[in-house]
Design a protein around this motif. Structure first.
Motif, PDB file in Angstrom:
ATOM      1  N   LEU A  27       0.823  -1.210   0.000  1.00 51.91           N
ATOM      2  CA  LEU A  27       0.000   0.000   0.000  1.00 51.91           C
ATOM      3  C   LEU A  27       0.857   1.260   0.000  1.00 51.91           C
ATOM      4  O   LEU A  27       0.522   2.244  -0.664  1.00 51.91           O
ATOM      5  N   THR A  28       1.975   1.226   0.724  1.00 51.64           N
ATOM      6  CA  THR A  28       2.874   2.384   0.742  1.00 51.64           C
ATOM      7  C   THR A  28       3.459   2.632  -0.645  1.00 51.64           C
ATOM      8  O   THR A  28       3.489   3.774  -1.132  1.00 51.64           O
ATOM      9  N   GLY A  29       3.915   1.550  -1.287  1.00 47.71           N
ATOM     10  CA  GLY A  29       4.439   1.694  -2.647  1.00 47.71           C
ATOM     11  C   GLY A  29       3.379   2.136  -3.630  1.00 47.71           C
ATOM     12  O   GLY A  29       3.633   2.971  -4.505  1.00 47.71           O
ATOM     13  N   ALA A  30       2.164   1.588  -3.498  1.00 52.14           N
ATOM     14  CA  ALA A  30       1.070   1.972  -4.389  1.00 52.14           C
ATOM     15  C   ALA A  30       0.699   3.436  -4.196  1.00 52.14           C
ATOM     16  O   ALA A  30       0.393   4.144  -5.160  1.00 52.14           O
ATOM     17  N   ALA A  31       0.737   3.928  -2.947  1.00 49.96           N
ATOM     18  CA  ALA A  31       0.409   5.326  -2.678  1.00 49.96           C
ATOM     19  C   ALA A  31       1.435   6.257  -3.325  1.00 49.96           C
ATOM     20  O   ALA A  31       1.074   7.283  -3.927  1.00 49.96           O
ATOM     21  N   ALA A  32       2.725   5.903  -3.214  1.00 51.03           N
ATOM     22  CA  ALA A  32       3.766   6.723  -3.843  1.00 51.03           C
ATOM     23  C   ALA A  32       3.615   6.726  -5.357  1.00 51.03           C
ATOM     24  O   ALA A  32       3.731   7.775  -6.007  1.00 51.03           O
ATOM     25  N   LYS A 168      -8.831  -6.461  -3.167  1.00 54.00           N
ATOM     26  CA  LYS A 168      -7.737  -5.551  -2.843  1.00 54.00           C
ATOM     27  C   LYS A 168      -6.871  -5.279  -4.060  1.00 54.00           C
ATOM     28  O   LYS A 168      -6.550  -4.127  -4.369  1.00 54.00           O
ATOM     29  N   VAL A 169      -6.496  -6.348  -4.752  1.00 55.63           N
ATOM     30  CA  VAL A 169      -5.638  -6.195  -5.926  1.00 55.63           C
ATOM     31  C   VAL A 169      -6.354  -5.408  -7.020  1.00 55.63           C
ATOM     32  O   VAL A 169      -5.782  -4.504  -7.645  1.00 55.63           O
ATOM     33  N   LEU A 170      -7.625  -5.731  -7.254  1.00 49.61           N
ATOM     34  CA  LEU A 170      -8.398  -5.034  -8.279  1.00 49.61           C
ATOM     35  C   LEU A 170      -8.562  -3.553  -7.934  1.00 49.61           C
ATOM     36  O   LEU A 170      -8.485  -2.690  -8.816  1.00 49.61           O
ATOM     37  N   SER A 171      -8.762  -3.248  -6.659  1.00 49.13           N
ATOM     38  CA  SER A 171      -8.936  -1.855  -6.239  1.00 49.13           C
ATOM     39  C   SER A 171      -7.657  -1.056  -6.456  1.00 49.13           C
ATOM     40  O   SER A 171      -7.695   0.078  -6.945  1.00 49.13           O
ATOM     41  N   ILE A 172      -6.506  -1.647  -6.097  1.00 39.66           N
ATOM     42  CA  ILE A 172      -5.230  -0.955  -6.289  1.00 39.66           C
ATOM     43  C   ILE A 172      -4.961  -0.738  -7.778  1.00 39.66           C
ATOM     44  O   ILE A 172      -4.548   0.357  -8.197  1.00 39.66           O
ATOM     45  N   ALA A 173      -5.210  -1.759  -8.592  1.00 38.46           N
ATOM     46  CA  ALA A 173      -4.989  -1.631 -10.034  1.00 38.46           C
ATOM     47  C   ALA A 173      -5.885  -0.555 -10.633  1.00 38.46           C
ATOM     48  O   ALA A 173      -5.439   0.266 -11.449  1.00 38.46           O
TER      49      ALA A 173
END
Length: 238
Positions: A27-32, A168-173
């Protein structure tokens, strides 16, 4: 024997902790990455403009950028609400299939999400008169009701569980795709009057003596002195 059982118990306890740390890192990497993609998309992928916008941000601005991305664009917010409605209704179906009614903890998450979702849908419909969203929500609710009646079907139950496991994965993508393609800034559109005319801009930072803006048409970055700006009017519908 007891030592072996103790080691096994400690190992079982460590696995969820490692999984939680793994998700936190993801999540930290995805946020950046989300913030970086937003900077590039808003700057129309001009490196210099993105670099200038970067210096208007603080570390604590990430939640505002995330929420502003979806609230500033009507189409994106509509798609987001339809997606959230779908996942929420699937969660209700899964809870009804697998969780005992007597265990309120299994219902707390979907209940809270549903309350927030209802408030967001009502606000969106009132603001934009988006009756298409209302129709989509009603259709999804009716579909969920039918799924709930047929939830004991093995294949349907497995399919619902599989979708929720990948939520979770679909939401991040989906969030990263939106960050990369949505060029609407996460701050409101304003009409400012300056000495040489009137411009429509997005104000990204107001520091003592200076106002940093992004031109809505040319996407050029400007820094005005406060005394150069005679008036500012926020444009609600953009």
């Amino acid at each position: 024997m007891h030592g072996h059982d103790g080691d096994k118990a400690e190992g079982d306890k460590a696995e969820p902790e490692e999984g939680a740390r793994g998700w936190a890192t993801t999540l930290t990497g995805a946020a950046a990455l989300f913030v970086l993609l937003r900077l590039l998309a808003v700057a129309h992928y001009d490196w210099h403009t993105a670099f200038a916008l970067l210096h208007t941000l603080d570390f604590e601005d990430a939640p505002a950028i995330f929420l502003g991305t979806f609230m500033a664009n009507r189409v994106v917010s509509t798609v987001l609400l339809v997606g959230l409605t779908t996942f929420t209704l699937l969660a209700w179906v899964a809870r009804g299939r697998a969780a005992p009614v007597a265990d309120p903890r299994r219902w707390l998450g979907p209940a809270l999400l549903s309350a927030v979702l209802v408030a967001m849908v009502v606000a969106h419909i009132r603001s934009y008169h988006s009756w298409g969203l209302l129709v989509a929500v009603v259709v999804l609710a009716l579909t969920a009701a039918l799924l709930g009646r047929a939830r004991r079907h093995p294949r349907l139950g497995r399919a619902t569980s599989a979708v929720l496991r990948q939520a979770k994965v679909l939401s991040i993508a989906a969030a990263l795709v939106c960050a990369a393609v949505v060029s609407t800034p996460w701050v409101p559109l304003e009409r400012v009057e300056v000495e040489n005319g009137t411009r429509e801009v997005h104000v990204f930072d107001v520091s003592p003596g200076f106002v940093k803006v992004l031109d809505a048409d040319t996407r050029e970055f400007h820094i005005y002195r406060e005394d150069e700006i005679r008036s500012r009017v926020e444009l609600a519908d953009h």
